[in-house]
Design a protein around this motif. Structure first.
Motif, PDB file in Angstrom:
ATOM      1  N   ILE A   1      40.731  33.099  34.146  1.00  0.00           N
ATOM      2  CA  ILE A   1      39.902  34.034  34.921  1.00  0.00           C
ATOM      3  C   ILE A   1      39.358  33.350  36.172  1.00  0.00           C
ATOM      4  CG2 ILE A   1      37.739  35.344  34.905  1.00  0.00           C
ATOM      5  CD1 ILE A   1      38.296  35.893  31.909  1.00  0.00           C
ATOM      6  N   ASN A   2      38.896  32.120  36.027  1.00  0.00           N
ATOM      7  CA  ASN A   2      38.328  31.394  37.171  1.00  0.00           C
ATOM      8  C   ASN A   2      39.386  31.012  38.197  1.00  0.00           C
ATOM      9  OD1 ASN A   2      35.758  31.514  36.094  1.00  0.00           O
ATOM     10  ND2 ASN A   2      35.905  29.521  35.078  1.00  0.00           N
ATOM     11  N   SER A   3      40.629  30.925  37.757  1.00  0.00           N
ATOM     12  CA  SER A   3      41.700  30.519  38.676  1.00  0.00           C
ATOM     13  C   SER A   3      42.248  31.692  39.489  1.00  0.00           C
ATOM     14  CB  SER A   3      42.851  29.870  37.897  1.00  0.00           C
ATOM     15  OG  SER A   3      43.536  30.838  37.126  1.00  0.00           O
ATOM     16  N   TYR A   4      41.929  32.921  39.091  1.00  0.00           N
ATOM     17  CA  TYR A   4      42.473  34.090  39.799  1.00  0.00           C
ATOM     18  C   TYR A   4      41.849  34.190  41.184  1.00  0.00           C
ATOM     19  CZ  TYR A   4      43.772  38.862  40.931  1.00  0.00           C
ATOM     20  OH  TYR A   4      44.281  39.970  41.554  1.00  0.00           O
ATOM     21  N   ARG A   5      42.718  34.312  42.203  1.00  0.00           N
ATOM     22  CA  ARG A   5      42.249  34.294  43.597  1.00  0.00           C
ATOM     23  C   ARG A   5      42.565  35.596  44.321  1.00  0.00           C
ATOM     24  NH1 ARG A   5      44.501  28.618  45.823  1.00  0.00           N
ATOM     25  NH2 ARG A   5      43.108  29.103  47.560  1.00  0.00           N
ATOM     26  N   GLY A   6      42.756  36.657  43.571  1.00  0.00           N
ATOM     27  CA  GLY A   6      42.925  37.959  44.197  1.00  0.00           C
ATOM     28  C   GLY A   6      44.340  38.339  44.544  1.00  0.00           C
ATOM     29  N   GLU A   7      45.322  37.517  44.174  1.00  0.00           N
ATOM     30  CA  GLU A   7      46.721  37.832  44.466  1.00  0.00           C
ATOM     31  C   GLU A   7      47.511  37.930  43.173  1.00  0.00           C
ATOM     32  OE1 GLU A   7      48.233  34.924  47.200  1.00  0.00           O
ATOM     33  OE2 GLU A   7      47.667  36.153  48.911  1.00  0.00           O
ATOM     34  N   TYR A   8      48.261  39.013  43.047  1.00  0.00           N
ATOM     35  CA  TYR A   8      49.017  39.273  41.830  1.00  0.00           C
ATOM     36  C   TYR A   8      50.410  39.763  42.200  1.00  0.00           C
ATOM     37  CZ  TYR A   8      50.436  41.775  37.563  1.00  0.00           C
ATOM     38  OH  TYR A   8      51.130  42.241  36.470  1.00  0.00           O
ATOM     39  N   MET A   9      51.428  39.023  41.802  1.00  0.00           N
ATOM     40  CA  MET A   9      52.824  39.384  42.095  1.00  0.00           C
ATOM     41  C   MET A   9      52.968  39.864  43.544  1.00  0.00           C
ATOM     42  SD  MET A   9      54.501  41.047  38.720  1.00  0.00           S
ATOM     43  CE  MET A   9      54.089  40.608  37.037  1.00  0.00           C
ATOM     44  N   SER A  10      52.654  38.979  44.469  1.00  0.00           N
ATOM     45  CA  SER A  10      52.473  39.368  45.867  1.00  0.00           C
ATOM     46  C   SER A  10      53.706  39.925  46.562  1.00  0.00           C
ATOM     47  CB  SER A  10      51.958  38.162  46.666  1.00  0.00           C
ATOM     48  OG  SER A  10      50.739  37.711  46.142  1.00  0.00           O
ATOM     49  N   SER A  11      54.876  39.766  45.970  1.00  0.00           N
ATOM     50  CA  SER A  11      56.100  40.257  46.624  1.00  0.00           C
ATOM     51  C   SER A  11      56.369  41.734  46.382  1.00  0.00           C
ATOM     52  CB  SER A  11      57.315  39.459  46.124  1.00  0.00           C
ATOM     53  OG  SER A  11      57.180  38.094  46.435  1.00  0.00           O
ATOM     54  N   TYR A  12      55.631  42.369  45.468  1.00  0.00           N
ATOM     55  CA  TYR A  12      56.030  43.687  44.997  1.00  0.00           C
ATOM     56  C   TYR A  12      54.955  44.745  45.273  1.00  0.00           C
ATOM     57  CZ  TYR A  12      59.029  40.456  42.446  1.00  0.00           C
ATOM     58  OH  TYR A  12      59.890  39.440  42.124  1.00  0.00           O
ATOM     59  N   GLU A  13      55.371  45.823  45.938  1.00  0.00           N
ATOM     60  CA  GLU A  13      54.444  46.896  46.295  1.00  0.00           C
ATOM     61  C   GLU A  13      53.821  47.547  45.063  1.00  0.00           C
ATOM     62  OE1 GLU A  13      53.313  47.999  49.157  1.00  0.00           O
ATOM     63  OE2 GLU A  13      54.449  46.639  50.431  1.00  0.00           O
TER      64      GLU A  13
END
Length: 269
Positions: A242-254
């Motif tokens: 949870i602490n490592s999440y920086r707001g980007e998730y599977m950034s290549s896919y709409e």
């Protein structure tokens, strides 16, 4: 790690290449004044970690070039360089990993590159995880710490979509609709999608991890009990993840933007 810089102004390009060469994360950098030549070079490389792209270029602008790069190398982190701030929104619609105004400041460049590369590797695979799926930043599948090679970008995307569904059954039509939102599921497209499914099965077989993917009559799923995943650890309440999440998730896919929004707002249960 390999990097590429693209700018139609030679003096600016040479300066950017010089700045990138000084970064600790980068072992090799190539510069191009032609977007088409840069694209050909990227096609010939095994892996390109980073692309710094000028947006305002003739023939093929940086936004178009970024989209082409993502088709052939989904894991490449994109940082846009431009003198026009109105391009910022379009850049992030393409899931750029960074955005810098010209002239590039060395300290800001280092900060953006560290973030861009770190977002794809923010959660390392645990030593005891034979199969680890990383979704925060860019999508990757690691076997004993080594990334799995997918011969088709679309087959990798299909696996990513199934991981997003957390083991739930998905029909081919549902997966197609998410991945090709502007296309009709015609007979020709069904055949094309069959090729993608077969390619995915082959890639997983070559990596000796076929057990994570199940196909039954017209439907598919990932067997999420067979691998570890940062998304699943996040949802299970793992504090480090949870602490490592920086707001980007599977950034290549709409299609991943919906889950990204839920994660960022803390609404995913």
């Amino acid at each position: 790690m390999k990097a590429v810089c693209v700018d139609d102004e030679k003096l600016i390009l040479d300066r950017n290449v010089s700045l990138v060469e000084k970064l600790d994360e980068i072992d090799e950098v190539s510069g191009f004044t032609s977007a088409l030549k840069a694209l050909e070079w990227i096609k010939c490389q095994q892996k390109v970690a980073l692309a710094l792209l000028d947006i305002d270029m003739p023939d093929m602008n940086g936004l178009m070039l970024a989209a082409r790069i993502k088709e052939i190398s989904p894991d490449t982190a994109i940082i846009f360089l431009t003198g026009y701030s109105e391009y910022a929104l379009k850049a992030f619609e393409l899931h750029a990993n960074g955005y810098l105004m010209k002239p590039v400041n060395a300290d800001k460049l280092k900060q953006e590159v560290t973030f861009a590369l770190g977002s794809a590797q923010s959660i390392p695979a645990k030593k005891d995880d034979h199969i680890y799926v990383r979704t925060f930043g860019l999508f990757d599948v690691l076997v004993d710490g080594e990334p799995v090679h997918f011969s088709r970008a679309r087959s990798k995307e299909l696996l990513a979509f199934l991981v997003d569904r957390q083991g739930g059954t998905v029909t081919r039509a549902e997966a197609f609709a998410a991945m090709y939102e502007d296309e009709d599921y015609t007979r020709d497209m069904q055949k094309q999608f069959d090729v993608i499914v077969r390619s995915l099965k082959t890639s997983l077989k070559d990596a000796k991890i076929s057990e994570i993917f199940e196909v039954e009559r017209g439907s598919m799923r990932v067997v999420n009990e067979k691998f570890s995943c940062d998304l699943y650890d996040f949802l299970a309440g793992d504090t480090a993840t949870i602490n490592s999440y920086r707001g980007e998730y599977m950034s290549s896919y709409e299609w991943a933007m919906f889950t990204e929004g839920l994660l960022s707002r803390g609404l995913y249960e």
